[in-house]
Design a protein around this motif. Sequence first.
Motif, PDB file in Angstrom:
ATOM      1  N   UNK A  16      59.056 -21.295 -68.418  1.00 56.32           N
ATOM      2  CA  UNK A  16      58.592 -19.910 -68.278  1.00 56.32           C
ATOM      3  C   UNK A  16      59.785 -19.007 -67.971  1.00 56.32           C
ATOM      4  N   UNK A  17      60.647 -19.437 -67.054  1.00 61.41           N
ATOM      5  CA  UNK A  17      61.831 -18.643 -66.712  1.00 61.41           C
ATOM      6  C   UNK A  17      62.790 -18.536 -67.892  1.00 61.41           C
ATOM      7  N   UNK A  18      62.861 -19.591 -68.723  1.00 62.64           N
ATOM      8  CA  UNK A  18      63.718 -19.557 -69.910  1.00 62.64           C
ATOM      9  C   UNK A  18      63.235 -18.497 -70.901  1.00 62.64           C
ATOM     10  N   UNK A  19      61.957 -18.177 -70.840  1.00 64.79           N
ATOM     11  CA  UNK A  19      61.388 -17.125 -71.694  1.00 64.79           C
ATOM     12  C   UNK A  19      61.620 -15.736 -71.102  1.00 64.79           C
ATOM     13  N   UNK A  20      62.177 -15.687 -69.879  1.00 68.94           N
ATOM     14  CA  UNK A  20      62.477 -14.410 -69.242  1.00 68.94           C
ATOM     15  C   UNK A  20      61.387 -13.908 -68.314  1.00 68.94           C
ATOM     16  N   UNK A  21      60.495 -14.802 -67.891  1.00 73.23           N
ATOM     17  CA  UNK A  21      59.376 -14.406 -67.035  1.00 73.23           C
ATOM     18  C   UNK A  21      59.376 -15.208 -65.745  1.00 73.23           C
ATOM     19  N   UNK A  22      58.593 -14.748 -64.788  1.00 76.96           N
ATOM     20  CA  UNK A  22      58.395 -15.463 -63.535  1.00 76.96           C
ATOM     21  C   UNK A  22      57.042 -16.167 -63.620  1.00 76.96           C
ATOM     22  N   UNK A  23      56.997 -17.437 -63.223  1.00 81.08           N
ATOM     23  CA  UNK A  23      55.713 -18.141 -63.128  1.00 81.08           C
ATOM     24  C   UNK A  23      55.074 -17.722 -61.820  1.00 81.08           C
ATOM     25  N   UNK A  24      54.052 -16.870 -61.898  1.00 85.12           N
ATOM     26  CA  UNK A  24      53.400 -16.335 -60.712  1.00 85.12           C
ATOM     27  C   UNK A  24      52.516 -17.390 -60.056  1.00 85.12           C
ATOM     28  N   UNK A  25      51.803 -18.166 -60.881  1.00 84.98           N
ATOM     29  CA  UNK A  25      50.938 -19.201 -60.328  1.00 84.98           C
ATOM     30  C   UNK A  25      50.197 -19.953 -61.411  1.00 84.98           C
ATOM     31  N   UNK A  89      52.924 -18.269 -49.657  1.00 84.71           N
ATOM     32  CA  UNK A  89      53.088 -17.397 -48.478  1.00 84.71           C
ATOM     33  C   UNK A  89      54.003 -16.218 -48.805  1.00 84.71           C
ATOM     34  N   UNK A  90      55.001 -16.434 -49.688  1.00 80.38           N
ATOM     35  CA  UNK A  90      55.889 -15.341 -50.094  1.00 80.38           C
ATOM     36  C   UNK A  90      55.109 -14.245 -50.822  1.00 80.38           C
ATOM     37  N   UNK A 120      50.089 -10.303 -41.076  1.00 79.67           N
ATOM     38  CA  UNK A 120      51.330 -11.020 -40.778  1.00 79.67           C
ATOM     39  C   UNK A 120      51.331 -12.347 -41.545  1.00 79.67           C
ATOM     40  N   UNK A 121      52.538 -12.766 -41.936  1.00 79.62           N
ATOM     41  CA  UNK A 121      52.727 -14.067 -42.570  1.00 79.62           C
ATOM     42  C   UNK A 121      53.871 -14.751 -41.839  1.00 79.62           C
ATOM     43  N   UNK A 126      48.747 -17.276 -41.995  1.00 76.47           N
ATOM     44  CA  UNK A 126      48.523 -15.879 -42.348  1.00 76.47           C
ATOM     45  C   UNK A 126      47.566 -15.260 -41.340  1.00 76.47           C
ATOM     46  N   UNK A 127      47.824 -14.018 -40.985  1.00 79.20           N
ATOM     47  CA  UNK A 127      46.928 -13.272 -40.103  1.00 79.20           C
ATOM     48  C   UNK A 127      46.287 -12.160 -40.916  1.00 79.20           C
ATOM     49  N   UNK A 128      44.951 -12.128 -40.881  1.00 78.04           N
ATOM     50  CA  UNK A 128      44.174 -11.112 -41.587  1.00 78.04           C
ATOM     51  C   UNK A 128      43.399 -10.287 -40.573  1.00 78.04           C
ATOM     52  N   UNK A 129      43.245  -9.003 -40.858  1.00 71.18           N
ATOM     53  CA  UNK A 129      42.383  -8.152 -40.041  1.00 71.18           C
ATOM     54  C   UNK A 129      41.078  -7.996 -40.810  1.00 71.18           C
TER      55      UNK A 129
END
Length: 151
Positions: A16-25, A89-90, A120-121, A126-129
């Motif tokens: 995926x990165x070789x194609x110029x993209x980020x693998x999001x998930x 988490x990022x 917060x992470x 992870x902290x959620x409100x």
Amino acid sequence: MATIESRLTEMLTAPVEASGFQLWGIEYVAAGKHSILRLYIDSENGISVDDCAEASRQVSAVLDVEDPISTEYTLEVSSPGVDRPLFTSEQYAQYLGEEIKVQLTMPVAGSRNLKGTIVKVEGSMLTFKVNGEELLVALDNIRKGNLIAKF
């Protein structure tokens, strides 16, 4: 992240990165002959249909050689979109202060479905409100998390 998705992420990040993209998930939905392998790709300039086709060609070549999934499946490659799924988490940290919805494996505060703001992470916690209350959730407990799109 499930084992198959971890293995697929390791295997498919480079093409995926070789194609110029980020693998999001990656999401793998096992359903017999109707299983789906869904890849989300992203880039600073957004993602077009042609970008998805290019990434699909690169990924398909690797999947054909490595054959990590023994059953039939459909490969889908798309942009994460405005209600983008969050996997790491990022990624959650990128959206501090944003409203999200999560589906949990084990209930927190009596619920498996939470809708709230990322406060917060810290590592894999992870902290959620949610409804004015701060809840601590382990990343491993999140089955699915998505941003809530604002229009």
